[in-house]
Design a protein around this motif. Structure first.
Motif, mmCIF file in Angstrom:
data_model
loop_
_atom_site.group_PDB
_atom_site.id
_atom_site.type_symbol
_atom_site.label_atom_id
_atom_site.label_comp_id
_atom_site.label_asym_id
_atom_site.label_seq_id
_atom_site.Cartn_x
_atom_site.Cartn_y
_atom_site.Cartn_z
ATOM 1 N N GLY A 59 9.493 -23.134 -31.469
ATOM 2 C CA GLY A 59 8.183 -23.493 -30.976
ATOM 3 C C GLY A 59 7.128 -23.071 -31.979
ATOM 4 O O GLY A 59 6.981 -23.678 -33.037
ATOM 5 N N ALA A 60 6.430 -21.966 -31.685
ATOM 6 C CA ALA A 60 5.397 -21.470 -32.595
ATOM 7 C C ALA A 60 5.920 -20.425 -33.568
ATOM 8 O O ALA A 60 5.185 -19.976 -34.446
ATOM 9 N N GLY A 61 7.168 -20.000 -33.404
ATOM 10 C CA GLY A 61 7.733 -19.009 -34.318
ATOM 11 C C GLY A 61 7.199 -17.610 -34.105
ATOM 12 O O GLY A 61 7.137 -16.818 -35.045
ATOM 13 N N SER A 65 7.060 -28.455 -31.367
ATOM 14 C CA SER A 65 5.623 -28.272 -31.149
ATOM 15 C C SER A 65 4.886 -29.564 -30.819
ATOM 16 O O SER A 65 3.799 -29.536 -30.244
ATOM 17 N N ARG A 66 5.461 -30.728 -31.180
ATOM 18 C CA ARG A 66 4.786 -32.000 -30.890
ATOM 19 C C ARG A 66 5.085 -32.508 -29.476
ATOM 20 O O ARG A 66 4.473 -33.487 -29.038
ATOM 21 N N VAL A 90 5.624 -29.605 -17.428
ATOM 22 C CA VAL A 90 5.150 -29.550 -18.815
ATOM 23 C C VAL A 90 6.298 -29.763 -19.791
ATOM 24 O O VAL A 90 7.474 -29.624 -19.447
ATOM 25 N N GLU A 91 5.915 -30.059 -21.035
ATOM 26 C CA GLU A 91 6.866 -30.120 -22.131
ATOM 27 C C GLU A 91 6.913 -28.766 -22.845
ATOM 28 O O GLU A 91 6.014 -27.935 -22.676
ATOM 29 N N PRO A 92 7.927 -28.527 -23.667
ATOM 30 C CA PRO A 92 8.115 -27.178 -24.234
ATOM 31 C C PRO A 92 7.075 -26.764 -25.256
ATOM 32 O O PRO A 92 6.862 -25.570 -25.477
ATOM 33 N N GLY A 93 6.400 -27.725 -25.902
ATOM 34 C CA GLY A 93 5.435 -27.374 -26.934
ATOM 35 C C GLY A 93 4.048 -27.041 -26.427
ATOM 36 O O GLY A 93 3.150 -26.747 -27.233
ATOM 37 N N VAL A 94 3.833 -27.054 -25.120
ATOM 38 C CA VAL A 94 2.523 -26.708 -24.552
ATOM 39 C C VAL A 94 2.211 -25.240 -24.851
ATOM 40 O O VAL A 94 3.042 -24.357 -24.631
ATOM 41 N N ILE A 95 1.014 -24.985 -25.373
ATOM 42 C CA ILE A 95 0.583 -23.615 -25.633
ATOM 43 C C ILE A 95 0.358 -22.909 -24.299
ATOM 44 O O ILE A 95 -0.248 -23.455 -23.372
ATOM 45 N N ILE A 101 -1.100 -18.778 -29.021
ATOM 46 C CA ILE A 101 -0.336 -19.545 -30.017
ATOM 47 C C ILE A 101 1.101 -19.810 -29.589
ATOM 48 O O ILE A 101 1.716 -20.762 -30.067
ATOM 49 N N SER A 102 1.652 -19.000 -28.709
ATOM 50 C CA SER A 102 3.050 -19.189 -28.305
ATOM 51 C C SER A 102 3.175 -20.385 -27.361
ATOM 52 O O SER A 102 2.213 -20.791 -26.712
ATOM 53 N N THR A 103 4.383 -20.941 -27.292
ATOM 54 C CA THR A 103 4.613 -22.130 -26.482
ATOM 55 C C THR A 103 5.437 -21.809 -25.242
ATOM 56 O O THR A 103 6.173 -20.825 -25.201
ATOM 57 N N ILE A 104 5.327 -22.690 -24.259
ATOM 58 C CA ILE A 104 6.087 -22.517 -23.026
ATOM 59 C C ILE A 104 7.596 -22.504 -23.320
ATOM 60 O O ILE A 104 8.339 -21.694 -22.772
ATOM 61 N N GLY A 105 8.051 -23.399 -24.196
ATOM 62 C CA GLY A 105 9.472 -23.425 -24.523
ATOM 63 C C GLY A 105 9.948 -22.128 -25.136
ATOM 64 O O GLY A 105 11.027 -21.620 -24.801
ATOM 65 N N GLY A 106 9.149 -21.552 -26.043
ATOM 66 C CA GLY A 106 9.513 -20.269 -26.631
ATOM 67 C C GLY A 106 9.488 -19.155 -25.611
ATOM 68 O O GLY A 106 10.349 -18.262 -25.616
#
Length: 443
Positions: free
Chosen positions: A68-70, A89-90, A106-111, A135-140
């Motif tokens: 995701g955002a790493g 992220s997209r 939601v999708e995984p890249g949502v902040i 900065i982190s994403t839901i998927g992460g």
């Protein structure tokens, strides 16, 4: 799987082998540096495109690192030699917020913070709030079962995940859980995927629980002579029937690093949302041993205090490469834990700044481990090992919310025991028989 230099589109998926793109997705926030780097980065925009990538990877036995955002702290999203990075992220759309049901899709890249703000427009909140929420994403967050400041009252990410849409190794797609607040049909595969660090499947969609925004909160900042006194004060809140939304603890070294006005031996920031009576009880308890104390209901002042807490890691990163440890102990042993961490720092002559989610016993000793790009000093490694040892000795765990990644795999085996560890390895083999999903991580 064949790609060429630069950018291209293959089977509907956008790819890059640009050296700058590869370098930007080789590391995460852990400081761990793998051997080599990825050969390509895929940028899917849909679940169908993720399926395409994983089908091709399975066929060619290419290891895939979902990302995701790493912001991972344990090396879970680092990408070494021969890997393909799956950058999600997209996939950043909020498909629905259903206020009457208290649910978001939601999708995984949502902040993370973007979802919380979108929920707030409906009088709701997405409760998990890791320090990296902007900065982190839901998927992460799902991959690591991230916690955050509000987890003292509202729990970690797993407590807000109702259902998942997941692509398995080989491209199969399944749905787990449900869209309701209650449901116990079948084994809890949703809970299994949460915290699995991308080793069992790739999350491409999530159904999440939202909560009602609370009444205006009270925020209390109390200073103490040392961090052990502050830890003891946070534990005393329970006996006073106070359930804080958050209870954040910062030691003297951390306060100095962030330049907090007044400094002191330790700072405890407590926030409540149970009304004036609960806030008064919290103020009375914290004031018993505090050297200074201030309470506020002003949102701007509260935000400034919490911003100081969130600045801890960036401040440490300016001092050198931090090893961000993440133990959790029973709350009743937290004062013991912080005293022992201070002893470890002195014995090994390493700089350790300690912050903690004091409301649930999650302690973050931040070890300054030399400069980036240089070998981690042996003293820092020995200090980290002793911190893990003390966590287990006190009846705790080697990770409260950051996960295992690559850095804690040896300690995971010690914590789980042989039979438990073997069972988890067999689960991994069932979901990912060719070991292409984030190999070398989590287990």
């Amino acid at each position: 799987m064949t790609v060429t230099s630069g950018w291209l589109r293959s089977a509907g998926v956008e790819w890059s082998t640009d050296p700058e793109v590869l370098a930007g997705r080789r590391l995460d926030r852990s400081g761990f540096e793998p051997a080599g780097g990825p050969v390509a980065v895929a940028f899917p925009r849909s679940a169908d495109e993720v399926q395409t990538v994983l089908r091709d990877a399975e066929s060619s036995r290419t290891p895939v690192v979902p990302r995701g955002a790493g912001t991972a702290m344990t090396g879970a999203t680092t990408a070494g030699a021969g890997t393909v990075v799956l950058d999600l992220s997209r996939m950043n759309r909020i498909h629905a917020i259903r206020p009457d049901d208290g649910v978001a899709e939601v999708e995984p890249g949502v902040i993370t913070a973007d979802l919380d703000r979108a929920a707030a427009a409906h009088g709701l909140r997405y409760a998990p709030d890791p320090a990296s929420l902007e900065i982190s994403t839901i998927g992460g967050n799902i991959a690591t079962n991230a916690g955050g400041l509000r987890c003292a009252k509202y729990g970690v990410t797993r407590d807000s995940v109702l259902g998942l849409d997941v692509v398995l190794a080989g491209g199969r797609r399944i749905t787990t859980g449900r869209g309701t607040l209650k449901g116990v049909a079948g084994y809890d595969l949703t809970g299994l995927f949460v915290g699995s660090e991308g080793t069992l499947g790739v999350v491409v969609g999530a159904t999440l629980r939202l909560r009602t925004l609370p009444d205006p909160t009270a925020t209390i900042a109390a200073s103490y002579l040392d961090i052990a006194d502050a830890a003891a004060a946070s534990v005393a809140l329970t006996a006073a029937r106070v359930q804080p939304v958050l209870a954040e603890l910062l030691d003297a070294a951390t306060l100095a690093a962030i330049g907090f006005p007044g400094g002191g031996g330790a700072l405890l920031i407590v926030q409540t949302d149970g009304g004036p009576e609960e806030a008064e009880r919290a103020t009375e308890v914290l004031g018993r041993t505090a050297t200074t104390l201030r309470a506020t209901t002003d949102p701007a002042e509260a935000a400034a205090l919490l911003a100081a807490r969130r600045e801890a890691l960036p401040a440490l990163e300016r001092l050198g490469r931090p090893l961000i440890e993440d133990i959790a102990v029973p709350r009743s042993r937290m004062a013991d834990a912080v005293r022992l961490i201070q002893d470890i720092a002195r014995r090994h002559d390493v700089r350790i700044c300690t912050v903690a989610h004091a409301g649930d016993g999650n302690v973050h000793p931040l070890i300054v481990a030399g400069a980036y790009g240089e070998p981690i000093p042996a003293a820092a490694i020995r200090a980290a090992d002793e911190i893990f040892e003390l966590a287990l000795h006190l009846g705790g765990t080697v990770t409260g919310e950051h996960g295992i990644g690559t850095l804690k795999r040896d300690w995971l085996a010690r914590e789980l025991g042989e039979q438990n560890h073997d069972l988890q390895l067999r689960i991994k083999a069932l979901f990912d028989p060719h070991n292409i999903l984030n190999p070398g991580k989590a287990l």
